[in-house]
Design an enzyme around this catalytic site. Structure first.
Site, PDB file in Angstrom:
ATOM      1  N   HIS A  36     -24.860 -12.563 -42.978  1.00  0.00           N
ATOM      2  CA  HIS A  36     -24.467 -12.665 -44.392  1.00  0.00           C
ATOM      3  C   HIS A  36     -25.031 -13.948 -45.013  1.00  0.00           C
ATOM      4  CE1 HIS A  36     -20.816 -10.263 -42.896  1.00  0.00           C
ATOM      5  NE2 HIS A  36     -21.352  -9.468 -43.824  1.00  0.00           N
ATOM      6  N   GLN A  62     -15.345   3.586 -49.111  1.00  0.00           N
ATOM      7  CA  GLN A  62     -16.444   3.893 -48.192  1.00  0.00           C
ATOM      8  C   GLN A  62     -15.978   4.131 -46.747  1.00  0.00           C
ATOM      9  OE1 GLN A  62     -18.386   0.069 -49.165  1.00  0.00           O
ATOM     10  NE2 GLN A  62     -18.887  -0.086 -46.989  1.00  0.00           N
ATOM     11  N   GLU A 150     -31.261  -5.560 -44.119  1.00  0.00           N
ATOM     12  CA  GLU A 150     -31.852  -4.365 -43.484  1.00  0.00           C
ATOM     13  C   GLU A 150     -30.986  -3.851 -42.335  1.00  0.00           C
ATOM     14  OE1 GLU A 150     -35.832  -5.466 -42.408  1.00  0.00           O
ATOM     15  OE2 GLU A 150     -36.581  -5.096 -44.435  1.00  0.00           O
ATOM     16  N   ARG A 189     -18.291  -6.095 -37.062  1.00  0.00           N
ATOM     17  CA  ARG A 189     -17.627  -5.218 -36.087  1.00  0.00           C
ATOM     18  C   ARG A 189     -17.843  -5.677 -34.644  1.00  0.00           C
ATOM     19  NH1 ARG A 189     -18.738  -0.977 -40.174  1.00  0.00           N
ATOM     20  NH2 ARG A 189     -16.713  -0.101 -40.750  1.00  0.00           N
TER      21      ARG A 189
HETATM   22  P1  AMP Z   1     -21.084  -5.959 -44.809  1.00  0.00           P
HETATM   23  O1  AMP Z   1     -20.210  -7.136 -44.995  1.00  0.00           O
HETATM   24  O2  AMP Z   1     -21.138  -5.442 -43.416  1.00  0.00           O
HETATM   25  O3  AMP Z   1     -20.852  -4.884 -45.849  1.00  0.00           O
HETATM   26  O4  AMP Z   1     -22.564  -6.473 -45.096  1.00  0.00           O
HETATM   27  C1  AMP Z   1     -22.870  -7.119 -46.296  1.00  0.00           C
HETATM   28  C2  AMP Z   1     -24.360  -7.319 -46.367  1.00  0.00           C
HETATM   29  O5  AMP Z   1     -24.774  -8.124 -45.260  1.00  0.00           O
HETATM   30  C3  AMP Z   1     -25.150  -6.003 -46.273  1.00  0.00           C
HETATM   31  O6  AMP Z   1     -26.255  -6.071 -47.170  1.00  0.00           O
HETATM   32  C4  AMP Z   1     -25.592  -5.996 -44.833  1.00  0.00           C
HETATM   33  O7  AMP Z   1     -26.761  -5.243 -44.604  1.00  0.00           O
HETATM   34  C5  AMP Z   1     -25.844  -7.480 -44.603  1.00  0.00           C
HETATM   35  N1  AMP Z   1     -25.816  -7.789 -43.175  1.00  0.00           N
HETATM   36  C6  AMP Z   1     -24.842  -7.492 -42.275  1.00  0.00           C
HETATM   37  N2  AMP Z   1     -25.216  -7.883 -41.037  1.00  0.00           N
HETATM   38  C7  AMP Z   1     -26.449  -8.433 -41.153  1.00  0.00           C
HETATM   39  C8  AMP Z   1     -27.381  -9.004 -40.227  1.00  0.00           C
HETATM   40  N3  AMP Z   1     -27.113  -9.098 -38.936  1.00  0.00           N
HETATM   41  N4  AMP Z   1     -28.547  -9.482 -40.706  1.00  0.00           N
HETATM   42  C9  AMP Z   1     -28.851  -9.387 -42.034  1.00  0.00           C
HETATM   43  N5  AMP Z   1     -28.017  -8.855 -42.959  1.00  0.00           N
HETATM   44  C10 AMP Z   1     -26.840  -8.378 -42.523  1.00  0.00           C
END
Ligand code: AMP
Length: 276
Positions: A36, A62, A150, A189
């Site tokens: 993030h 979602q 990504e 997760r």
């Molecule tokens: P989330 O909090 O899981 O909804 O993710 C929020 C944003 O962070 C989304 O655009 C994800 O693709 C990105 N994200 C989550 N994990 C990673 C990672 N390991 N590397 C790069 N971006 C990430």
């Protein structure tokens, strides 16, 4: 460095952003990790004059009823501390579910076929939830640019489709996956994984990378290498797609994507592949 502003309501957020010359949005569900934070860094680089807005919202829309909405990690105080020490975000928007979906909320954005493949096969309503909340966030913030990782490769494709179909004036910038030294893609997760499960989880990225190394041997070899390396695991899908997620790529740049269950945790990952 001006301190980060934390706001919980749409009205406060709109007031705060009223005079911003340029706005870059980074939507998240919190439990922030270095993946993030890499998006916040990119957002800051993209926004020399205006404001970087991050959002933290665990979006109920979602999650399907049998998914981990209740147990999804929530750590707002820690997240705020991380963002404050990093100093890249101007405004953090952390709304309640009733702020985003007040009583009487009815409208859902249902993206087309792109949301029914891969993740959509197991999670048929997931991308409608993503498309709806992200479109609301685009509108509420009035952002020019939004940064996504990504890690959720299909999410980017879905949102690009929504932007095109609804003529939204937001530009999406994608950022590469941040991984542990083991290769495991960082994910909120991963906190669910027991130590033994973590060892298993590491095999996913290893299998994808070694399969991608076979790109010069063609699509069939790439796919069979990944599938046989993980054949003893609980695979949801392993698929080789074009970069725009259309099926059966034969030449050039492609993407190898997987969803695998480790214990009760469903993990996703993907890597670029250069086909001969
Ligand atoms: P989330 O909090 O899981 O909804 O993710 C929020 C944003 O962070 C989304 O655009 C994800 O693709 C990105 N994200 C989550 N994990 C990673 C990672 N390991 N590397 C790069 N971006 C990430």
């Amino acid at each position: 460095m001006t301190p980060m502003l934390l706001v919980h309501t749409i009205e406060q957020l709109r007031e705060t952003l009223d005079d911003a010359s340029q706005i870059t949005l980074v939507p998240t569900m919190g439990a922030l990790h270095d993946g993030h934070l890499s998006l916040m860094e990119l957002a800051k680089d993209l926004t020399p004059q205006g404001k970087v807005v991050a959002s933290i919202f665990v979006n109920p829309l979602q999650f399907s009823p049998d998914e981990d909405l209740e147990k999804y990690p929530r750590s707002l105080d820690e997240d705020v501390a991380k963002l404050e020490s990093q100093g890249l975000v101007d405004v953090l928007f952390a709304p309640s579910a009733s702020e985003m979906y007040p009583k009487g909320f009815r409208t859902t954005i249902i993206p087309g076929e792109i949301s029914t493949i891969l993740e959509g096969e197991t999670r048929p309503t997931h991308f409608a939830g993503v498309a709806t909340v992200v479109t609301k966030l685009f509108e509420i913030t009035g952002c020019d640019t939004a940064v996504f990782g990504e890690k959720d490769y299909q999410q980017i494709a879905v949102l690009r489709q929504v932007i095109e179909d609804l003529n939204l004036s937001v530009h999406i910038v994608s950022a590469p996956i941040v991984r542990e030294e083991t290769g495991l893609a960082l994910s909120s997760r991963n906190r669910y994984l027991l130590d033994t499960e973590k060892h298993e989880a590491v095999r996913i990225s290893q299998a994808l990378f070694s399969a991608a190394d076979q790109g010069s041997q063609g699509a069939d070899t790439v796919l069979s290498t990944a599938r046989s390396a993980l054949s003893d695991m609980d695979i949801d899908y392993i698929e080789l797609r074009s970069v725009d997620l259309s099926p059966n790529p034969l030449h050039g740049e492609a993407r190898l994507l997987a969803a695998v269950r480790v214990g009760s945790t469903r993990l996703i990952d993907n890597v670029p592949v250069d086909l001969a």
